[in-house]
Design a protein around this motif. Structure first.
Motif, PDB file in Angstrom:
ATOM      1  N   GLY A   1       0.854  -1.183   0.000  1.00 45.57           N
ATOM      2  CA  GLY A   1       0.000   0.000   0.000  1.00 45.57           C
ATOM      3  C   GLY A   1       0.883   1.223   0.000  1.00 45.57           C
ATOM      4  N   ASN A   2       0.723   2.077   1.005  1.00 48.96           N
ATOM      5  CA  ASN A   2       1.480   3.324   1.047  1.00 48.96           C
ATOM      6  C   ASN A   2       2.793   3.209   1.801  1.00 48.96           C
ATOM      7  N   ASP A   3       3.049   2.067   2.453  1.00 50.37           N
ATOM      8  CA  ASP A   3       4.253   1.980   3.288  1.00 50.37           C
ATOM      9  C   ASP A   3       5.251   0.944   2.776  1.00 50.37           C
ATOM     10  N   LEU A   4       5.189   0.596   1.512  1.00 44.89           N
ATOM     11  CA  LEU A   4       6.116  -0.381   0.953  1.00 44.89           C
ATOM     12  C   LEU A   4       7.545   0.144   1.008  1.00 44.89           C
ATOM     13  N   ASN A   5       8.462  -0.670   1.545  1.00 47.85           N
ATOM     14  CA  ASN A   5       9.899  -0.371   1.539  1.00 47.85           C
ATOM     15  C   ASN A   5      10.574  -1.312   0.558  1.00 47.85           C
ATOM     16  N   THR A   6      11.378  -0.800  -0.365  1.00 50.88           N
ATOM     17  CA  THR A   6      12.166  -1.670  -1.225  1.00 50.88           C
ATOM     18  C   THR A   6      13.571  -1.119  -1.414  1.00 50.88           C
ATOM     19  N   ILE A   7      14.518  -2.048  -1.594  1.00 50.27           N
ATOM     20  CA  ILE A   7      15.864  -1.747  -2.065  1.00 50.27           C
ATOM     21  C   ILE A   7      16.061  -2.605  -3.301  1.00 50.27           C
ATOM     22  N   GLU A   8      16.534  -2.004  -4.381  1.00 49.67           N
ATOM     23  CA  GLU A   8      16.618  -2.699  -5.665  1.00 49.67           C
ATOM     24  C   GLU A   8      17.963  -2.422  -6.333  1.00 49.67           C
ATOM     25  N   ALA A   9      18.504  -3.439  -7.013  1.00 46.44           N
ATOM     26  CA  ALA A   9      19.760  -3.262  -7.745  1.00 46.44           C
ATOM     27  C   ALA A   9      19.840  -4.285  -8.861  1.00 46.44           C
ATOM     28  N   GLY A  10      20.448  -3.880  -9.966  1.00 45.36           N
ATOM     29  CA  GLY A  10      20.599  -4.763 -11.118  1.00 45.36           C
ATOM     30  C   GLY A  10      21.037  -3.960 -12.324  1.00 45.36           C
ATOM     31  N   TRP A  11      20.503  -4.334 -13.503  1.00 45.00           N
ATOM     32  CA  TRP A  11      20.784  -3.550 -14.708  1.00 45.00           C
ATOM     33  C   TRP A  11      19.477  -3.186 -15.395  1.00 45.00           C
ATOM     34  N   GLN A  12      19.487  -2.070 -16.126  1.00 45.25           N
ATOM     35  CA  GLN A  12      18.286  -1.642 -16.834  1.00 45.25           C
ATOM     36  C   GLN A  12      18.642  -0.904 -18.119  1.00 45.25           C
ATOM     37  N   VAL A  13      17.716  -0.977 -19.088  1.00 42.97           N
ATOM     38  CA  VAL A  13      17.752  -0.154 -20.292  1.00 42.97           C
ATOM     39  C   VAL A  13      16.588   0.823 -20.178  1.00 42.97           C
ATOM     40  N   SER A  14      16.887   2.122 -20.127  1.00 40.35           N
ATOM     41  CA  SER A  14      15.860   3.148 -19.948  1.00 40.35           C
ATOM     42  C   SER A  14      16.192   4.376 -20.790  1.00 40.35           C
TER      43      SER A  14
ATOM     44  N   PHE B   1      22.275  -0.115 -12.012  1.00 36.45           N
ATOM     45  CA  PHE B   1      21.436   0.883 -11.343  1.00 36.45           C
ATOM     46  C   PHE B   1      21.007   0.400  -9.958  1.00 36.45           C
ATOM     47  N   THR B   2      20.556   1.360  -9.159  1.00 33.06           N
ATOM     48  CA  THR B   2      19.945   1.074  -7.869  1.00 33.06           C
ATOM     49  C   THR B   2      18.670   1.890  -7.734  1.00 33.06           C
ATOM     50  N   TYR B   3      17.815   1.465  -6.814  1.00 31.25           N
ATOM     51  CA  TYR B   3      16.605   2.232  -6.503  1.00 31.25           C
ATOM     52  C   TYR B   3      16.210   1.932  -5.064  1.00 31.25           C
ATOM     53  N   TRP B   4      15.521   2.875  -4.436  1.00 31.58           N
ATOM     54  CA  TRP B   4      14.948   2.625  -3.111  1.00 31.58           C
ATOM     55  C   TRP B   4      13.705   3.482  -2.938  1.00 31.58           C
ATOM     56  N   THR B   5      12.793   3.004  -2.096  1.00 40.27           N
ATOM     57  CA  THR B   5      11.621   3.789  -1.705  1.00 40.27           C
ATOM     58  C   THR B   5      11.176   3.320  -0.330  1.00 40.27           C
ATOM     59  N   THR B   6      10.517   4.196   0.400  1.00 39.06           N
ATOM     60  CA  THR B   6       9.970   3.835   1.704  1.00 39.06           C
ATOM     61  C   THR B   6       8.476   4.106   1.792  1.00 39.06           C
ATOM     62  N   ASP B   7       7.874   4.551   0.668  1.00 31.05           N
ATOM     63  CA  ASP B   7       6.431   4.834   0.666  1.00 31.05           C
ATOM     64  C   ASP B   7       5.780   4.408  -0.645  1.00 31.05           C
TER      65      ASP B   7
END
Length: 427
Positions: free
Chosen positions: A224-237, A249-255
């Motif tokens: 929902g609104n409180d999802l926490n993720t840490i992400e890493a790998g490769w991407q084509v964007s 690349f990396t990504y993170w979110t806490t909401d």
């Protein structure tokens, strides 16, 4: 990116899906020839005002972008021109964007933590173009940061959107979501990290606002609104980078991707300590169909002493860490680990996208043809790397992108995944 419906689907499929054993743009000011057309002088004045307002709007936008770039691009002691067009700035480590965060101001990067038990460095032949062709790395005490340009920001619909995966609300129908996945995951326990070797390809992305990525996710909270993720790998964007190279690349979110977090070093968050790896830079070499296969090692784990989440890339290179205070649920542990691919399907042509996932070939084709993850492991409460138990599989649209799992003595737990997108069974 993950969504609520996907998790519902994951939960319902947990028992049934198991393994067999996640140009710069020039602002052109056009000089209009003032040929009187309108007889009403008030209408003529209004038209003239509109002509002057538009350039002013563009100037204001340019001013906002340049102010943003001054904030995000830090002073460099050295700049390296990469053959793929990137500029890599060598920035003093204590001046990197992370230290703009109020809780990090005035601090310096931490010393490396103890790695998980049973950890062995992955032999890697991968490198980044900027370092290979410059004949060196950034000086000690600095970190390499891919410079953000006006062109980069202008490709996004707004400064707020740039570098982020912004979602507005939660879709109730999974089939209508523009994010599609083919992933393997484990849940139902407490996880303190994950590790895998990820096969690197150059999938075709058919729309500027779509992407194709292969990564591992460390997840906690609800979808929902409180999802926490840490992400890493490769991407084509193409939108984020302006080309079709696969990039680390990396990504993170806490909401749940609403306001917090970002890609790479495009906001205050991830603290980099390594002077040899540039997050967001292109990876080479890449795998080829029926040819040589290349993969990158990724490990994310929680330091038992300080609680921060650390990232390792390739042959034992510690890249840096996400401070634990960035998160709510992940301050404690992860409740799900996910491995696999994700694409965005904008349906800009009215059909399913032809953007490829992985190699662009289905999992059934196997080694040398389909994309893979190998040696999938998780980190347990004792900071030990252990094999996976009770692995589940999920493909949102299996006729477009699918996934298969296996296990052997050389690769341990592994998956093949991916697909071409639009085809006769995926209209």
């Amino acid at each position: 990116m993950l969504n609520q419906e996907k998790t519902t689907k994951m939960a319902s499929s947990s028992s049934s899906f198991k393994s067999y054993s996640t140009i710069p743009i020039l602002f052109i000011f056009v000089a209009f020839l003032c040929t009187p057309v309108l007889s009403n002088p008030l209408l003529s004045d209004a038209s003239n005002r509109n002509q002057t307002l538009r350039p002013r709007h563009e100037l204001n936008k340019l001013k906002r972008i340049r102010n943003y770039l001054k904030k995000i691009n830090k002073p460099a002691v050295k700049t390296i021109q990469s053959p793929d067009g990137d500029l890599i700035d060598c920035v003093r480590s204590h001046l990197q964007p992370a230290f703009d965060h109020p809780k990090l101001k005035g601090q310096k990067p931490l010393e490396p933590p103890e790695r998980p038990k049973a950890h062995d460095s992955i032999n890697s032949t991968e490198f980044q173009l900027w370092a290979e062709y410059s004949g060196g790395f950034c000086p000690e005490g600095t970190v390499p940061i891919r410079r953000t340009t006006e062109k980069d920001v202008l490709r996004a619909s707004s400064i707020r959107r740039f570098g982020r995966r912004i979602r507005r609300g939660v879709r109730r129908d999974t089939m209508s979501s523009d994010h599609e996945h083919a992933v393997a995951f484990v849940n139902g326990d407490r996880y303190y990290g994950a590790k895998a070797s990820i096969n690197v390809w150059t999938p075709r992305v058919t729309d500027q606002y779509e992407f194709s990525l292969s990564q591992l996710w460390v997840i906690s909270g609800t979808f929902g609104n409180d999802l926490n993720t840490i992400e890493a790998g490769w991407q084509v964007s193409p939108e984020l980078y302006g080309d079709n190279y696969p990039r680390f690349f990396t990504y993170w979110t806490t909401d749940a991707y609403q306001a917090t977090g970002c890609y790479n070093l495009l906001c205050s968050g991830f603290v980099q300590i390594n002077n040899k790896i540039a997050i967001g830079a292109a990876i080479s070499p890449r795998s080829s169909y029926h040819g040589r296969q290349f993969d990158i090692g990724i490990m994310i784990w929680k330091d038992p002493k300080h609680g921060h989440w650390w990232l390792e890339f390739g042959s034992g290179l510690l890249v840096g860490y996400w401070p634990s205070f960035l998160f709510s649920h992940l301050q404690s542990h992860a409740s799900m680990i996910q491995f696999g691919g994700e694409i965005v399907n904008t349906k800009s042509t009215g059909y399913h996208t032809s953007t490829q996932m992985g190699s662009g070939h289905f999992a059934d084709e196997g080694f040398g043809k389909a994309s893979y993850f190998r040696n999938l492991k998780v980190v347990d409460w004792d900071n030990s790397l252990i094999p996976l138990n009770n692995l589940h599989l999920l493909a949102d649209h299996p006729n477009c992108y699918n996934i298969k799992a296996g296990k052997n003595n050389v690769w341990g737990n592994y998956i093949y995944y991916g697909g071409p997108g639009r085809n006769s069974r995926c209209p």
